[in-house]
Design an enzyme around this catalytic site. Structure first.
Site, PDB file in Angstrom:
ATOM      1  N   CYS A 127      20.598   2.847  20.085  1.00 12.67           N
ATOM      2  CA  CYS A 127      21.798   2.160  20.558  1.00 12.67           C
ATOM      3  C   CYS A 127      21.481   1.324  21.806  1.00 12.67           C
ATOM      4  O   CYS A 127      20.975   1.846  22.801  1.00 12.67           O
ATOM      5  CB  CYS A 127      22.878   3.207  20.857  1.00 12.67           C
ATOM      6  N   CYS A 187      23.199   2.580  25.018  1.00 16.18           N
ATOM      7  CA  CYS A 187      22.525   3.780  25.536  1.00 16.18           C
ATOM      8  C   CYS A 187      21.242   3.375  26.256  1.00 16.18           C
ATOM      9  O   CYS A 187      20.926   3.911  27.327  1.00 16.18           O
ATOM     10  CB  CYS A 187      22.210   4.754  24.409  1.00 16.18           C
ATOM     11  N   HIS A 196      33.027   0.422  24.673  1.00 13.32           N
ATOM     12  CA  HIS A 196      32.904  -0.426  25.867  1.00 13.32           C
ATOM     13  C   HIS A 196      34.204  -1.161  26.104  1.00 13.32           C
ATOM     14  O   HIS A 196      34.897  -1.545  25.164  1.00 13.32           O
ATOM     15  CB  HIS A 196      31.743  -1.415  25.730  1.00 13.32           C
ATOM     16  N   HIS A 240      29.092   1.391  20.412  1.00 20.09           N
ATOM     17  CA  HIS A 240      29.097   2.288  21.586  1.00 20.09           C
ATOM     18  C   HIS A 240      30.299   1.817  22.408  1.00 20.09           C
ATOM     19  O   HIS A 240      30.334   0.647  22.836  1.00 20.09           O
ATOM     20  CB  HIS A 240      27.775   2.158  22.357  1.00 20.09           C
TER      21      HIS A 240
HETATM   22  P1  5GP Z   1      31.966  -6.071  20.715  1.00 19.10           P
HETATM   23  O1  5GP Z   1      32.121  -7.235  19.778  1.00 19.10           O
HETATM   24  O2  5GP Z   1      31.154  -4.950  20.108  1.00 19.10           O
HETATM   25  O3  5GP Z   1      33.264  -5.605  21.315  1.00 19.10           O
HETATM   26  O4  5GP Z   1      31.154  -6.639  21.955  1.00 19.10           O
HETATM   27  C1  5GP Z   1      29.799  -6.441  22.143  1.00 19.10           C
HETATM   28  C2  5GP Z   1      29.391  -7.301  23.329  1.00 19.10           C
HETATM   29  O5  5GP Z   1      28.086  -6.918  23.714  1.00 19.10           O
HETATM   30  C3  5GP Z   1      29.348  -8.800  22.998  1.00 19.10           C
HETATM   31  O6  5GP Z   1      30.216  -9.514  23.871  1.00 19.10           O
HETATM   32  C4  5GP Z   1      27.886  -9.174  23.214  1.00 19.10           C
HETATM   33  O7  5GP Z   1      27.717 -10.450  23.807  1.00 19.10           O
HETATM   34  C5  5GP Z   1      27.370  -8.060  24.120  1.00 19.10           C
HETATM   35  N1  5GP Z   1      25.972  -7.732  23.942  1.00 19.10           N
HETATM   36  C6  5GP Z   1      25.318  -7.558  22.763  1.00 19.10           C
HETATM   37  N2  5GP Z   1      24.028  -7.237  22.984  1.00 19.10           N
HETATM   38  C7  5GP Z   1      23.873  -7.197  24.334  1.00 19.10           C
HETATM   39  C8  5GP Z   1      22.735  -6.916  25.179  1.00 19.10           C
HETATM   40  O8  5GP Z   1      21.624  -6.626  24.719  1.00 19.10           O
HETATM   41  N3  5GP Z   1      22.936  -6.994  26.518  1.00 19.10           N
HETATM   42  C9  5GP Z   1      24.163  -7.292  27.054  1.00 19.10           C
HETATM   43  N4  5GP Z   1      24.244  -7.350  28.400  1.00 19.10           N
HETATM   44  N5  5GP Z   1      25.247  -7.568  26.291  1.00 19.10           N
HETATM   45  C10 5GP Z   1      25.103  -7.513  24.948  1.00 19.10           C
HETATM   46 ZN    ZN Z   2      25.070   4.464  22.645  1.00 15.23          ZN
END
Ligand code: 5GP
Ligand code: ZN
Length: 114
Positions: free
Chosen positions: A4, A7, A100, A98
């Site tokens: 993950c 994580c 957030h 995960h």
């Molecule tokens: P979700 O669509 O799951 O709510 O949002 C996931 C967020 O994680 C997205 O806004 C994406 O830009 C961000 N994200 C994905 N991979 C990474 C990463 O490796 N590092 C960081 N800092 N953000 C990430």
């Molecule tokens: Zn996780």
């Protein structure tokens, strides 16, 4: 070892621009920001999303919101306003499994689709 990515960021295996960290939570800049200010507030405990939480996580869930408030204040976006988004499951657009909180600010977000 966990695959993950959040994580890995939480335990220091993957780099990120960390804004806040304590024993339970880490807050870091989103890699692909959707607003001038876009921070992710993440519990260190691996929970897939809100569906994966229970009564035992009540304090942690409250803590995540208070850290969002603190990070917004420190970034000086609290007075102008900010948006908190939690995507939950595939139809919401959740990409990272995960839990957030997205903390978004720095521009007018009233018409932003969530
Ligand atoms: P979700 O669509 O799951 O709510 O949002 C996931 C967020 O994680 C997205 O806004 C994406 O830009 C961000 N994200 C994905 N991979 C990474 C990463 O490796 N590092 C960081 N800092 N953000 C990430
Ligand atoms: Zn996780």
């Amino acid at each position: 070892m966990s695959k993950c990515i959040f994580c890995k960021i939480a335990n220091g295996q993957m780099p990120a621009h960390i804004r806040y960290e304590d024993d339970e939570v880490v807050a870091f800049d989103d890699i692909n920001p959707k607003a001038p200010f876009h921070v992710l507030i993440v519990p260190k405990k691996h929970l897939k999303n809100l569906n994966d939480t229970a009564k035992i996580d009540q304090d942690l869930l409250g803590h995540l919101l208070l850290i969002a408030q603190k990070v917004a204040e420190e970034a000086k976006i609290a007075d102008n306003g900010y948006k908190i988004v939690i995507n939950n499951g595939k139809e919401s657009g959740q990409l990272v499994d995960h839990l957030h909180l997205h903390l978004l600010g720095g521009k007018l977000l009233a018409r932003m689709a969530v």
